[in-house]
Design an enzyme around this catalytic site. Structure first.
Site, short mmCIF file in Angstrom:
data_model
loop_
_atom_site.label_atom_id
_atom_site.label_comp_id
_atom_site.label_asym_id
_atom_site.label_seq_id
_atom_site.Cartn_x
_atom_site.Cartn_y
_atom_site.Cartn_z
N SER A 1 40.16 44.66 44.34
CA SER A 1 40.58 43.51 45.14
C SER A 1 39.35 42.71 45.59
CB SER A 1 41.38 43.97 46.36
OG SER A 1 40.67 44.96 47.05
N ASP B 1 34.13 43.95 36.90
CA ASP B 1 35.29 43.56 37.69
C ASP B 1 35.45 42.05 37.76
OD1 ASP B 1 35.17 46.24 38.06
OD2 ASP B 1 34.72 46.19 40.20
C1 GLA Z 1 33.09 49.45 40.37
C2 GLA Z 1 32.05 48.35 40.12
C3 GLA Z 1 31.97 48.00 38.64
C4 GLA Z 1 31.82 49.24 37.77
C5 GLA Z 1 32.83 50.32 38.16
C6 GLA Z 1 32.58 51.61 37.45
O1 GLA Z 1 34.36 48.97 40.11
O2 GLA Z 1 32.35 47.19 40.86
O3 GLA Z 1 30.92 47.09 38.41
O4 GLA Z 1 30.51 49.73 37.81
O5 GLA Z 1 32.82 50.58 39.55
O6 GLA Z 1 32.78 51.47 36.09
#
Ligand code: GLA
Length: 381
Positions: free
Chosen positions: A128, A173
């Site tokens: 989120s 993300d």
């Molecule tokens: C979180 C981080 C991402 C990634 C994941 C693990 O979501 O924001 O950048 O590193 O963990 O894959």
């Protein structure tokens, strides 16, 4: 569900500010495979989902910026010329961080009003935070004609997280949330920031998330610790990132690093390979191999990279016992949140009942089960 969200934000906005807002939807994400590989310039395989955040925005002439987090019923008012991170500022830091990064680029924005709300369960590991950052940068870009590209926007979102939230996250993300496609996932190379759009259809199987409903308090510092180990070993090998490190390179320095660090780096190298294999299996529609790679990924995350927890390990090992599940693993940063499972569609209810019952018995709390729809990325609504 999403329309309801849009409606709620719009209505509240009009009530608060007596004006029609510009509305942006930014989705959360899942990740098929490739965990903790993004900040190592590796490969990831995420997808945007149909849950996310809706932001309403308009210019303000009240002399301040006014924010309203509808779900928390919290307001915040601030002066654009005096922005800094707020200790324990939560959602505010995501927004302030984005503004600060826009200002650092020398771009001008003026006062604005903002209302937002979301339907991504909190702490579920569906990002989120990236959805909020992206919706804000996308909305401000439109409102103030900043002429930022989507690539520039996701880098702003990522830096907001580094500098205002204090998490040294990779780009997965923000990328997935911004560039997601309907019924497909993104095979993203985090070194080049180029992605292949891959249609996803698991035939008789579907993606099911199980939320452990745990969030460990130290997950952010543990995340940064993992990041630091990877950077340290790359430096030792005089490489830009672990992406340039081979298994042979790692063996060559095995004596010079401790066993824990060795295992962590080994996990990253193996996981990058697994993403490649998974992509090939998707192409061949080889579900069995996909499922095995998911189980292997979990084992690596749990035993070598050490970012799982009892609840996630339990959910995966229980899923493994079920004939209707061909693969499962923890998803996202770890220490809580969801597992991602490939489950036979016709047996979904049965699986849900079984897993909910054993989880309740073991941990005396409920888990939640969600189906997801792979959807388009950040957009105006
Ligand atoms: C979180 C981080 C991402 C990634 C994941 C693990 O979501 O924001 O950048 O590193 O963990 O894959």
């Amino acid at each position: 569900m999403k329309n309801e969200l849009i409606h709620r934000v719009k209505e509240t906005f009009v009530e608060c500010f007596e004006k029609e807002p510009l509305l942006v939807f930014s989705p959360g994400r899942i990740n098929l495979i490739g965990e903790h590989t993004d900040y190592n310039n590796g490969l990831v395989f995420p997808a945007a989902i149909d849950k996310g955040i809706v932001v309403g925005l308009s210019k303000s002439n009240s002399g301040t910026c006014n924010l309203y987090a509808l779900d928390m019923k919290e307001t915040y008012r601030f002066d654009l010329s005096k922005i800094e991170p707020i200790p324990n500022g939560n959602w505010k830091n995501y927004i302030l961080g984005v503004i600060a990064e826009i200002q650092k680029l020398g771009l001008k924005i003026s006062d604005f009003n903002c209302v937002f709300s979301g339907n991504i369960p909190r702490g579920s590991g569906m990002s989120s935070s990236a959805a909020l950052e992206n919706s804000i940068v996308f909305g401000l870009n439109k409102l103030f004609n900043l002429e930022l590209t989507k690539h520039q926007m996701i880098l702003i979102s990522q830096k907001a997280e580094h500098n205002y939230v204090g998490v040294q996250c990779g780009i997965m993300d923000q990328y997935a949330s911004m560039f997601g496609i309907e019924n497909g996932a993104l095979l993203l190379d985090c070194k080049t920031l180029k992605a292949q759009r891959i249609p996803i259809d698991f035939g008789l199987y579907e993606i099911v998330l199980i939320n452990s409903n745990v969030k460990h308090e130290l997950s952010e510092s543990a995340y940064n610790d993992r990041h630091a180990v990877c950077t340290k070993v790359s430096k030792l090998l005089e490489k830009e990132s672990l992406r340039e490190v081979s298994f042979t390179d790692l063996e060559a320095i095995k004596k010079h690093i401790n066993n824990e660090d060795y295992n962590k780096v080994l996990y990253v190298l193996e996981e990058i390979e697994r993403v490649e294999q998974f992509a090939k299996s998707v192409e061949k529609q080889d579900l069995e191999s996909m499922g095995n790679l998911l189980f292997q990924s979990h084992k690596g995350l749990s035993e070598k990279y050490k970012v799982s927890c009892n609840e996630l390990d339990f959910l995966v090992s229980e899923a493994k016992k079920c004939d209707e599940v061909i693969g499962a693993r923890m998803m996202g940063g770890g220490f809580g949140g969801c597992t991602i499972n490939l489950v036979l569609k016709s047996e979904l209810q049965n699986f849900e009942n079984k897993i909910s019952k054993v989880y309740q018995n073991k941990f005396e709390k409920a888990c939640d089960v969600y189906k997801v729809k792979l959807s388009e990325g950040t957009r105006l609504v």
